[in-house]
Each structure stands twice: as C-alpha cells, then as structure tokens.
Design an enzyme around this catalytic site. Structure first.
Site, PDB file in Angstrom:
ATOM      1  N   TYR A 142      53.425 -13.317 -62.831  1.00  0.00           N
ATOM      2  CA  TYR A 142      52.745 -13.649 -64.088  1.00  0.00           C
ATOM      3  C   TYR A 142      53.223 -12.786 -65.257  1.00  0.00           C
ATOM      4  O   TYR A 142      52.903 -13.066 -66.406  1.00  0.00           O
ATOM      5  CB  TYR A 142      51.222 -13.512 -63.946  1.00  0.00           C
ATOM      6  CG  TYR A 142      50.614 -14.516 -62.975  1.00  0.00           C
ATOM      7  CD1 TYR A 142      51.333 -15.635 -62.572  1.00  0.00           C
ATOM      8  CD2 TYR A 142      49.342 -14.351 -62.466  1.00  0.00           C
ATOM      9  CE1 TYR A 142      50.803 -16.552 -61.683  1.00  0.00           C
ATOM     10  CE2 TYR A 142      48.795 -15.260 -61.585  1.00  0.00           C
ATOM     11  CZ  TYR A 142      49.528 -16.359 -61.189  1.00  0.00           C
ATOM     12  OH  TYR A 142      48.996 -17.267 -60.311  1.00  0.00           O
ATOM     13  N   LYS A 193      56.026 -12.934 -48.579  1.00  0.00           N
ATOM     14  CA  LYS A 193      56.962 -13.920 -48.017  1.00  0.00           C
ATOM     15  C   LYS A 193      58.290 -13.207 -47.751  1.00  0.00           C
ATOM     16  O   LYS A 193      59.324 -13.530 -48.357  1.00  0.00           O
ATOM     17  CB  LYS A 193      57.139 -15.084 -49.002  1.00  0.00           C
ATOM     18  CG  LYS A 193      55.931 -15.997 -49.110  1.00  0.00           C
ATOM     19  CD  LYS A 193      55.781 -16.934 -47.922  1.00  0.00           C
ATOM     20  CE  LYS A 193      56.838 -18.010 -47.946  1.00  0.00           C
ATOM     21  NZ  LYS A 193      56.787 -18.836 -46.709  1.00  0.00           N
ATOM     22  N   ASP A 226      51.916 -17.896 -46.445  1.00  0.00           N
ATOM     23  CA  ASP A 226      51.567 -19.286 -46.121  1.00  0.00           C
ATOM     24  C   ASP A 226      50.812 -19.348 -44.792  1.00  0.00           C
ATOM     25  O   ASP A 226      49.806 -20.067 -44.658  1.00  0.00           O
ATOM     26  CB  ASP A 226      52.810 -20.195 -46.108  1.00  0.00           C
ATOM     27  CG  ASP A 226      53.945 -19.644 -45.258  1.00  0.00           C
ATOM     28  OD1 ASP A 226      53.933 -18.427 -44.947  1.00  0.00           O
ATOM     29  OD2 ASP A 226      54.851 -20.414 -44.887  1.00  0.00           O
ATOM     30  N   ASP A 250      46.063 -14.721 -56.240  1.00  0.00           N
ATOM     31  CA  ASP A 250      45.342 -15.692 -57.056  1.00  0.00           C
ATOM     32  C   ASP A 250      44.951 -16.893 -56.176  1.00  0.00           C
ATOM     33  O   ASP A 250      43.803 -17.342 -56.159  1.00  0.00           O
ATOM     34  CB  ASP A 250      46.277 -16.132 -58.197  1.00  0.00           C
ATOM     35  CG  ASP A 250      45.542 -16.837 -59.318  1.00  0.00           C
ATOM     36  OD1 ASP A 250      44.309 -16.943 -59.236  1.00  0.00           O
ATOM     37  OD2 ASP A 250      46.205 -17.289 -60.273  1.00  0.00           O
ATOM     38  N   ASP A 254      41.044 -17.582 -54.324  1.00  0.00           N
ATOM     39  CA  ASP A 254      40.287 -18.799 -54.654  1.00  0.00           C
ATOM     40  C   ASP A 254      39.978 -19.582 -53.380  1.00  0.00           C
ATOM     41  O   ASP A 254      38.887 -20.140 -53.226  1.00  0.00           O
ATOM     42  CB  ASP A 254      41.084 -19.697 -55.611  1.00  0.00           C
ATOM     43  CG  ASP A 254      40.742 -19.395 -57.061  1.00  0.00           C
ATOM     44  OD1 ASP A 254      40.209 -18.293 -57.316  1.00  0.00           O
ATOM     45  OD2 ASP A 254      41.013 -20.249 -57.930  1.00  0.00           O
TER      46      ASP A 254
END
Ligand code: NAD
Length: 369
Positions: A142, A193, A226, A250, A254
């Site tokens: 970001y 990852k 993942d 993020d 959520d």
C-alpha cells in the site's frame, strides 16, 4: 494506584454515541477500582473539519503524541463526501496512524458463545474462538514505490504497485506479535508467500531470526498466506496469534472478522514504538465506521468501542484483571440475550438501545466487583 493519560477522539456519526458509553465505563473503573486516567477530549474527522477546517489539527496531533493511548470512535459521513481528498475525515485518521508511526495493527477475532449462530460458519467451528491477527500497517504494497497508472509507448495503460519491506520493518512487527503472544498462549503463525515472492522469503527469515534470538519461549510456525486463508475458515481455533504483512493482513483480518458475526463487535488497536513514558504509542478504535444510516437513533452497538477500551486496559495500562472483568461482563450481557438491533435475528424481539447495553454491562461489572 495505576494511572495513565488518554486522549478521547469521538469523531463523527455513531462515534460520539458509542464513545459516551465508553466514558461511562471509564467512570465506573475510576470510581470502583484502583485506577485513574488523565483524560482529554478533542475533535477528529468531519467534526474537526467543521471547527478547524482540517480533519486533524496540529494541536490535536501534538496531544496525541504526548498521551499514553488514544481512543477513537469513528470518522466520516455523507456531509463530507464532496470535500477535497486532503480534507476528508478519513485523512485525519490516516494522518494519526502515519505521524505516530503505528505499524502494528491488532485485530482480535473473538466469538462469544452466545453469538456463535451469527457466524457464517458452523457453531462448533467458531464457538469460543479467540485469535489475534497482527497486521503490519505502515509499509508493503500500500506504500511501496514505484506505483501508479502509466502509459506504454503504444498508448496502452498499465498499473504498478511495489511490495517493499526492509528487515527493520519486519523485525519490529514480529517483535510486536511475539510480545502479544507472550501475554496469550505463546503461539504465533507467520503468513507470507515465500513460495513465489522474495519479500516472503525475507519475511520468513527475519521473523524466524527474531524468534530464535529474542523469544525462544514462543512456538513459531510459518504458513503460506493462501493456505492460511483456507485454514482460517476450515479450523480457525488452531491459531492464536497470526502475524502477516499489510496486504495479506487486510484480507485475512476481514475474513477472520466475519467468523465472529457483526461489525459492531470488533475492536482494534494500532501500536508503535515506545513513548517518553516507556509505553508503546497506541490508538484503540472499533473497526466499524460512522454508520450514518443509524446515527442519532440510539441503535449503535457500543461493544466494539467498549472492547477497544478493554484492549487499552490490557495492552497499554497493564490492567489485565480489569480487562478480563470487562470482557466477561460483555460476554454475560450477550449470554443474557441483551442485544442491539444488529445482533437480533428475530425481528419481533425489541432491540436494546446503545445506552441500555451499557447499563447492563455496568450492572455486570458491579456484580463481578
Ligand atoms: P460502517 O462501518 O459505518 O457501516 C457499515 C454497516 O454496518 C452499516 O449498515 C452500519 O449501520 C452497520 N454498523 C456499523 N457499525 C455499527 C455498530 N456499532 N452498531 C450497529 N451497526 C453498525 O461503514 P460504511 O457505511 O461503509 O461507512 C460509513 C462512513 O464511515 C464512511 O464515511 C466511511 O468512510 C467511514 N468509515 C470510517 C471508519 C473509521 O472511522 N475507522 C471505518 C470504516 C468506514
């Protein structure tokens, strides 16, 4: 006697409504327990724009830098939609996070037994769930440069974002996660990852190194993000603390939030480095926004903001016992079936108002005292 300073920024919409209830809880602790806060109040977001023509004044920022903890309600609302981007209420919140360098974002996902049927997952999978996602908040995809939407020579557009992490940025959030885990069950799972991203390779190495050198008592595991997302919905109770980068955090936080039911139940904390008093810079706030659709109607669920104060008791003011009795009182109220409208499935049942929920929490605090 325990003491500490607290800057209270109620903000906009339902922010002041839920914060009024938190102030009643603070008053209760000050009158019944061995604890006092040096409290100050100020404006942020749209309320600050109305008064000072900026969503965060320099004076408010200076106060925020001096206190032990900030408690923020929520910012934003349709009245401010047409403002220039730099003046929007949300800029006040982002500026606070940036200027205080709050790099570690704590989002607990806790499922009270009484609410387990509100989750989209089966009750036995979420009932009693209590995990903490620690998300790096100040770097990564970001913020990384270069970024932007650009044109190729042939006129075709392309977009670019950069995932950047320095060793120091990874180290400090890893330490934060290990310190939190030491106050819980001592288990951390780090997610990245590393199979396809160099950032993930460095992340894994640095997190492991900090664990080995500084926190040997912590049990650390690593998981690809993942696979972590899949495990979060398959069997979330296998986790205690999860530490991950800004982008994955993020998404994962959520996802974990929805395991627990309503947005009106979710607290958060953002932590930085130590201040002059040796306490971590900290801002506590509910995850929800200013909810203009229900503002002014007494319908807001105050629990997310009350649990944010409970996190302040636990992580800034070192008041574990007080945080425990506050959490237990909230749980008891829910078990007694007292709910605001967002937590009611049967439409024929009358919802409790914002202040009625707080009345009941205070009643339970009295009983537990
Ligand atoms: P929101 O979180 O304000 O509301 C989403 C939905 O959840 C609404 O239906 C609302 O009524 C409900 N809800 C939220 N909190 C609740 C509570 N405590 N009790 C009961 N119901 C609750 O998100 P939104 O509608 O997308 O945004 C509204 C405004 O808030 C926008 O201006 C947005 O930019 C801002 N916002 C601020 C923050 C923040 O201050 N941290 C976070 C998100 C959104």
């Amino acid at each position: 006697m325990k003491t500490g300073s607290l800057l209270i920024l109620p903000g906009d919409g339902i922010g002041p409504e839920v914060m009024d209830e938190v102030c009643r809880i603070i008053d209760w602790f000050e009158s019944k327990r061995d604890i006092q806060f040096d409290k100050s109040f100020d404006l942020v977001g749209g309320a600050a724009f109305d008064q000072y023509k900026t969503p965060l004044s320099d004076d408010t920022l200076a106060k925020a830098n001096e206190v032990d903890a900030i408690l923020l309600g929520a910012v934003g609302g349709p009245k401010y939609d047409k403002l220039d981007f730099s003046l929007k209420p949300e800029r006040g919140l982002l500026k606070l996070r940036k200027e205080l360098d709050l790099y570690s974002n704590l989002r607990p996902a806790q499922c009270f037994d009484a609410l387990s049927e509100y989750s989209s997952l089966k009750s036995e999978i979420v009932s009693g769930l209590d995990i903490m996602i620690v998300r790096e908040l100040s770097s990564g995809s970001y913020f990384g440069e270069p970024r932007g939407i650009k044109n190729k020579e042939n006129g075709e557009r392309y977009a670019i974002n950069t995932t950047y992490y320095s060793e120091n940025e990874i180290r400090r959030v890893a330490r934060s996660a290990f310190e939190i885990a030491a106050k819980r069950t001592g288990k951390v799972c780090s997610m990245e990852k590393a199979n396809v991203m160099e950032v993930g390779v460095l992340w894994r190495e640095v997190v492991q190194d900090i664990r080995d050198k500084e926190f040997p008592q912590i049990e650390l595991t690593h998981m690809y993000a993942d696979a972590g997302a899949m495990q979060l919905v398959r069997w979330p109770k296998q986790f205690d603390v999860i530490v991950t980068d800004n982008l994955f955090g993020d998404l994962l936080s959520d996802c974990a939030a929805m395991l627990t039911g309503s947005l009106g139940m979710l607290p958060s904390a953002s932590l930085g480095n130590k201040n002059a008093n040796g306490k971590l810079k900290a801002m506590y706030e509910p995850v929800h926004g200013s909810a203009p659709d229900i503002s002014g109607k007494g319908l807001a669920n105050p629990i997310a903001c009350i649990l944010s104060f409970s996190m302040a008791l636990r992580y800034t003011f070192d008041c574990k016992r007080e945080a425990d009795i506050l959490d237990k009182s909230v749980e008891k109220v829910l078990r007694n079936g007292i709910r605001t409208a967002d937590l009611l499935q049967k439409k024929n049942k009358k919802p409790a108002s914002t202040s009625e929920v707080c009345d009941e929490i205070i009643r339970e605090l009295e009983l537990a005292n």
